[in-house]
Design a protein around this motif. Sequence first.
Motif, PDB file in Angstrom:
ATOM      1  N   PRO A  41      41.449 -36.610  -1.176  1.00  0.00           N
ATOM      2  CA  PRO A  41      42.034 -36.131  -2.436  1.00  0.00           C
ATOM      3  C   PRO A  41      42.581 -37.303  -3.244  1.00  0.00           C
ATOM      4  O   PRO A  41      42.806 -38.389  -2.714  1.00  0.00           O
ATOM      5  CB  PRO A  41      43.161 -35.202  -1.989  1.00  0.00           C
ATOM      6  CG  PRO A  41      43.470 -35.598  -0.595  1.00  0.00           C
ATOM      7  CD  PRO A  41      42.223 -36.204  -0.012  1.00  0.00           C
ATOM      8  N   PHE A  80      37.016 -25.351  -9.442  1.00  0.00           N
ATOM      9  CA  PHE A  80      37.586 -26.590  -8.920  1.00  0.00           C
ATOM     10  C   PHE A  80      37.405 -27.752  -9.897  1.00  0.00           C
ATOM     11  O   PHE A  80      36.408 -27.826 -10.605  1.00  0.00           O
ATOM     12  CB  PHE A  80      36.983 -26.925  -7.557  1.00  0.00           C
ATOM     13  CG  PHE A  80      37.308 -25.884  -6.526  1.00  0.00           C
ATOM     14  CD1 PHE A  80      38.553 -25.860  -5.942  1.00  0.00           C
ATOM     15  CD2 PHE A  80      36.382 -24.909  -6.185  1.00  0.00           C
ATOM     16  CE1 PHE A  80      38.879 -24.882  -5.005  1.00  0.00           C
ATOM     17  CE2 PHE A  80      36.693 -23.931  -5.250  1.00  0.00           C
ATOM     18  CZ  PHE A  80      37.942 -23.918  -4.663  1.00  0.00           C
ATOM     19  N   THR A  82      37.961 -31.239  -9.020  1.00  0.00           N
ATOM     20  CA  THR A  82      37.630 -32.540  -8.441  1.00  0.00           C
ATOM     21  C   THR A  82      36.459 -32.404  -7.472  1.00  0.00           C
ATOM     22  O   THR A  82      36.229 -31.327  -6.896  1.00  0.00           O
ATOM     23  CB  THR A  82      38.815 -33.169  -7.678  1.00  0.00           C
ATOM     24  OG1 THR A  82      39.084 -32.382  -6.508  1.00  0.00           O
ATOM     25  CG2 THR A  82      40.055 -33.278  -8.557  1.00  0.00           C
ATOM     26  N   HIS A  84      36.334 -33.708  -4.595  1.00  0.00           N
ATOM     27  CA  HIS A  84      36.922 -33.449  -3.272  1.00  0.00           C
ATOM     28  C   HIS A  84      37.110 -31.954  -3.059  1.00  0.00           C
ATOM     29  O   HIS A  84      36.716 -31.414  -2.019  1.00  0.00           O
ATOM     30  CB  HIS A  84      38.257 -34.177  -3.124  1.00  0.00           C
ATOM     31  CG  HIS A  84      39.003 -33.787  -1.888  1.00  0.00           C
ATOM     32  ND1 HIS A  84      38.649 -34.243  -0.642  1.00  0.00           N
ATOM     33  CD2 HIS A  84      40.070 -32.974  -1.703  1.00  0.00           C
ATOM     34  CE1 HIS A  84      39.468 -33.729   0.267  1.00  0.00           C
ATOM     35  NE2 HIS A  84      40.336 -32.954  -0.366  1.00  0.00           N
ATOM     36  N   ASP A  85      37.719 -31.274  -4.025  1.00  0.00           N
ATOM     37  CA  ASP A  85      37.957 -29.838  -3.883  1.00  0.00           C
ATOM     38  C   ASP A  85      36.653 -29.051  -3.828  1.00  0.00           C
ATOM     39  O   ASP A  85      36.524 -28.098  -3.050  1.00  0.00           O
ATOM     40  CB  ASP A  85      38.839 -29.330  -5.024  1.00  0.00           C
ATOM     41  CG  ASP A  85      40.258 -29.859  -4.937  1.00  0.00           C
ATOM     42  OD1 ASP A  85      40.682 -30.321  -3.854  1.00  0.00           O
ATOM     43  OD2 ASP A  85      40.957 -29.817  -5.971  1.00  0.00           O
ATOM     44  N   GLN A  88      35.175 -29.633  -0.318  1.00  0.00           N
ATOM     45  CA  GLN A  88      35.920 -28.892   0.701  1.00  0.00           C
ATOM     46  C   GLN A  88      35.561 -27.411   0.667  1.00  0.00           C
ATOM     47  O   GLN A  88      35.419 -26.774   1.715  1.00  0.00           O
ATOM     48  CB  GLN A  88      37.431 -29.082   0.511  1.00  0.00           C
ATOM     49  CG  GLN A  88      37.918 -30.485   0.816  1.00  0.00           C
ATOM     50  CD  GLN A  88      37.526 -30.946   2.208  1.00  0.00           C
ATOM     51  OE1 GLN A  88      37.810 -30.274   3.192  1.00  0.00           O
ATOM     52  NE2 GLN A  88      36.859 -32.078   2.295  1.00  0.00           N
ATOM     53  N   LYS A  89      35.401 -26.846  -0.520  1.00  0.00           N
ATOM     54  CA  LYS A  89      35.009 -25.440  -0.632  1.00  0.00           C
ATOM     55  C   LYS A  89      33.620 -25.227  -0.059  1.00  0.00           C
ATOM     56  O   LYS A  89      33.384 -24.265   0.683  1.00  0.00           O
ATOM     57  CB  LYS A  89      35.068 -24.984  -2.097  1.00  0.00           C
ATOM     58  CG  LYS A  89      34.665 -23.543  -2.299  1.00  0.00           C
ATOM     59  CD  LYS A  89      35.585 -22.597  -1.551  1.00  0.00           C
ATOM     60  CE  LYS A  89      35.208 -21.148  -1.830  1.00  0.00           C
ATOM     61  NZ  LYS A  89      36.105 -20.218  -1.132  1.00  0.00           N
TER      62      LYS A  89
END
Length: 97
Positions: A41, A80, A82, A84-85, A88-89
């Motif tokens: 993140p 989302f 980013t 990163h997000d 992750q999802k």
Amino acid sequence: MERIDKSVVIILKGSENWPVWKFRTLIALKVKELYDVVENPRDENLSKDELSKWIKKDQLAQDLIVAKMDEGPINHILTFDTAHDMWQKLLTVYDKK
């Protein structure tokens, strides 16, 4: 040794091709030095200059991810902001651990 044809784009359609899409996408992110923004993140303590560089890398990573996705999988990450997000999802949806 036969090399992968880079002109062949694999589009994420869902769980049926997730492992191959994930592998190819991770390699592309690493080659373009974007993997760190997907894996970690955003650091809230970045200087203005570092933040500007991070934002640019994040935008490139988002483009690399989203450009290789079908409409179905994209629906999982629409909210989302980013890479990163988003990543992750996708991991929570498709990685079977």
